[in-house]
Design a protein around this motif. Structure first.
Motif, short mmCIF file in Angstrom:
data_model
loop_
_atom_site.label_atom_id
_atom_site.label_comp_id
_atom_site.label_asym_id
_atom_site.label_seq_id
_atom_site.Cartn_x
_atom_site.Cartn_y
_atom_site.Cartn_z
N ALA A 45 0.83 -1.21 0.00
CA ALA A 45 0.00 0.00 0.00
C ALA A 45 0.85 1.25 0.00
CB ALA A 45 -0.93 0.00 1.21
N GLY A 46 0.35 2.26 -0.68
CA GLY A 46 0.96 3.59 -0.68
C GLY A 46 -0.09 4.62 -0.31
N LEU A 47 0.28 5.57 0.54
CA LEU A 47 -0.66 6.56 1.05
C LEU A 47 -0.10 7.96 0.87
CD1 LEU A 47 -3.19 7.39 2.74
CD2 LEU A 47 -1.77 7.06 4.78
N ALA A 48 -0.96 8.86 0.41
CA ALA A 48 -0.61 10.27 0.32
C ALA A 48 -1.77 11.10 0.85
CB ALA A 48 -0.28 10.68 -1.11
N THR A 49 -1.44 12.22 1.49
CA THR A 49 -2.44 13.12 2.05
C THR A 49 -2.12 14.54 1.62
OG1 THR A 49 -2.78 11.72 4.00
CG2 THR A 49 -3.46 14.01 4.19
N VAL A 50 -3.18 15.30 1.33
CA VAL A 50 -2.99 16.67 0.88
C VAL A 50 -4.18 17.50 1.34
CG1 VAL A 50 -4.12 16.26 -1.34
CG2 VAL A 50 -2.51 18.15 -1.13
N VAL A 51 -3.93 18.78 1.61
CA VAL A 51 -5.02 19.75 1.76
C VAL A 51 -5.12 20.47 0.42
CG1 VAL A 51 -5.88 21.78 2.98
CG2 VAL A 51 -4.59 20.02 4.23
N PRO A 52 -6.11 20.14 -0.40
CA PRO A 52 -6.16 20.70 -1.76
C PRO A 52 -6.21 22.23 -1.76
CG PRO A 52 -7.68 18.86 -1.54
CD PRO A 52 -7.20 19.17 -0.17
N GLN A 53 -5.52 22.81 -2.72
CA GLN A 53 -5.50 24.25 -2.91
C GLN A 53 -5.87 24.57 -4.35
OE1 GLN A 53 -4.92 26.21 -0.23
NE2 GLN A 53 -4.56 24.37 1.03
N GLU A 54 -6.20 25.83 -4.60
CA GLU A 54 -6.63 26.24 -5.93
C GLU A 54 -5.56 25.97 -6.99
OE1 GLU A 54 -9.47 27.24 -7.00
OE2 GLU A 54 -10.55 27.52 -5.11
N HIS A 55 -4.29 26.11 -6.62
CA HIS A 55 -3.20 25.98 -7.60
C HIS A 55 -2.72 24.54 -7.77
CE1 HIS A 55 -1.18 26.34 -3.68
NE2 HIS A 55 -0.20 25.62 -4.22
N THR A 56 -3.32 23.59 -7.05
CA THR A 56 -2.90 22.19 -7.15
C THR A 56 -3.98 21.38 -7.87
OG1 THR A 56 -3.83 21.70 -4.97
CG2 THR A 56 -1.49 22.31 -5.07
N GLN A 57 -3.62 20.17 -8.28
CA GLN A 57 -4.54 19.32 -9.02
C GLN A 57 -4.60 17.92 -8.40
OE1 GLN A 57 -2.94 19.60 -13.04
NE2 GLN A 57 -4.50 21.12 -13.57
N ALA A 58 -5.74 17.27 -8.60
CA ALA A 58 -5.96 15.95 -8.00
C ALA A 58 -4.95 14.92 -8.48
CB ALA A 58 -7.38 15.48 -8.29
N ARG A 59 -4.46 15.06 -9.71
CA ARG A 59 -3.53 14.06 -10.23
C ARG A 59 -2.22 14.03 -9.43
NH1 ARG A 59 -2.86 17.80 -14.86
NH2 ARG A 59 -0.79 18.73 -14.73
N GLN A 60 -1.87 15.14 -8.74
CA GLN A 60 -0.68 15.14 -7.91
C GLN A 60 -0.83 14.18 -6.74
OE1 GLN A 60 -0.83 19.75 -7.92
NE2 GLN A 60 1.28 19.28 -7.40
N LEU A 61 -2.00 14.16 -6.14
CA LEU A 61 -2.27 13.22 -5.04
C LEU A 61 -2.20 11.79 -5.55
CD1 LEU A 61 -3.20 12.74 -2.09
CD2 LEU A 61 -5.55 12.91 -2.92
N LEU A 62 -2.79 11.53 -6.69
CA LEU A 62 -2.78 10.20 -7.28
C LEU A 62 -1.36 9.76 -7.61
CD1 LEU A 62 -4.39 7.81 -8.40
CD2 LEU A 62 -4.68 9.08 -10.53
N GLN A 63 -0.58 10.66 -8.14
CA GLN A 63 0.79 10.34 -8.51
C GLN A 63 1.63 9.98 -7.29
OE1 GLN A 63 2.76 13.42 -10.75
NE2 GLN A 63 4.75 12.43 -10.64
N ARG A 64 1.48 10.77 -6.20
CA ARG A 64 2.28 10.52 -5.01
C ARG A 64 1.88 9.20 -4.33
NH1 ARG A 64 6.73 11.50 -4.92
NH2 ARG A 64 6.85 11.51 -2.64
N ALA A 65 0.57 8.92 -4.25
CA ALA A 65 0.14 7.66 -3.65
C ALA A 65 0.63 6.48 -4.47
CB ALA A 65 -1.39 7.64 -3.54
#
Length: 312
Positions: free
Chosen positions: A270-290
């Motif tokens: 398993a891989g886990l990533a956590t983020v507090v989304p901001q206007e300048h960020t995108q969901a794919r960044q969370l997916l990529q890190r996890a």
């Protein structure tokens, strides 16, 4: 951690009907028509209507056309522009028969017009017709978002929900966690036992993971092949790690025999990533890190969880 409305209708529940009118006498008349067969909610202006829709996600809206500040047409336009609310059917209520207004209403996405003074029998029949159509559409939508093998959400459902939860957590400035999981040495499992046994393994793993997820708005999806994803809105890294470890232990407790796994049973990486989304960020960044954490977990020997918090 709060609970949210499930993405499918709850069997046996009464439909939620939102009445929107700035005249309380009209509200009382409509309330009496529907109160025995519906859960009826009320908004006295356009602003309240939008707030109630976001809060309640009603099954149908009866919307007065003429209201101060925010009229029915503008309320409908804003609803249809919101991906989370666009599927709610809107029936306009109007005291004027104006063909141009009706054309405008249908172009904005309304499903019907009812003219005042309302006829209770006709009004109830039209509302029930639109609710039946919505229920059929909801059922078809749900079926299209379910993985046929495991019975959990499919990749399409996951992609849609990721974008919705990203925007929701961004507005609320709350954390969003994503857990990616992969069955260890699954190719060897298929080679040893055959694809029918492999399918049964996927079903049992999916069922066990679903049982480990307690909140109705946490989404488990089959991401592809033997890979799964768990979307955890409003969940910080600590809470997500606790759930992830529970899932890994639950799969170990299944004790599904696997001769090519070091422990002799089916396990997960398993891989886990956590983020507090901001206007300048995108969901794919969370997916990529996890996904990167999952890849590293497999590189480091499998049957483990790796966590990344660099996006927080």
């Amino acid at each position: 951690m709060s609970h949210d409305t499930q993405w499918y209708a709850t069997p046996g529940a009464q439909p939620r009907l939102l009445l929107v009118d700035d005249h309380q006498l009209n509200i009382r008349v409509m309330y009496e028509i529907f109160r025995h067969e519906f859960d009826v909610f009320i908004a006295l202006n356009g602003e309240q209507a939008l707030e109630k829709c976001a809060e309640l996600h009603p099954d149908l809206i009866l919307l007065d056309v003429v209201m101060p500040r925010l009229d029915g047409f503008e309320v409908c336009r804003r609803l249809k522009a919101d991906p989370e609310l666009a599927a709610i059917p809107v029936i306009f209520i109007t005291s004027h028969f104006d063909e141009a207004d009706e054309v405008r209403g249908f172009e904005l996405g309304a499903v019907d017009f009812i003219h005042k003074p309302v006829n209770p029998i006709i009004t109830k029949a039209r509302v029930k017709t639109q609710l039946q159509l919505k229920q059929q559409a909801d059922l078809l939508r749900a079926i299209s978002q379910i993985d046929g093998l495991t019975g959990i959400a499919n990749r399409r459902r996951f992609d849609q929900q990721l974008e919705l939860e990203w925007r929701s957590c961004c507005r609320a400035n709350e954390p969003l966690s994503l857990l990616m999981l992969d069955i260890d040495y699954f190719k060897q499992y298929n080679d040893e036992f055959g694809h029918l046994a492999g399918d049964e393994c996927l079903r049992r793993v999916a069922m066990a993971m679903q049982q480990a997820i307690g909140r109705p708005y946490d989404l488990l999806a089959r991401f592809g092949g033997e890979e799964f994803a768990v979307l955890l809105p409003r969940t910080n890294s600590h809470g997500a790690q606790f759930l992830a470890q529970n899932i890994l232990l639950k799969i170990q407790h299944l004790a599904l025999p696997h001769p090519y796994s070091p422990g002799g049973i089916v396990t997960l990486s398993a891989g886990l990533a956590t983020v507090v989304p901001q206007e300048h960020t995108q969901a794919r960044q969370l997916l990529q890190r996890a996904d990167e954490m999952l890849y590293k977990a497999k590189q480091q020997g499998r049957n483990r969880l790796l966590v990344d918090e660099s996006l927080i």
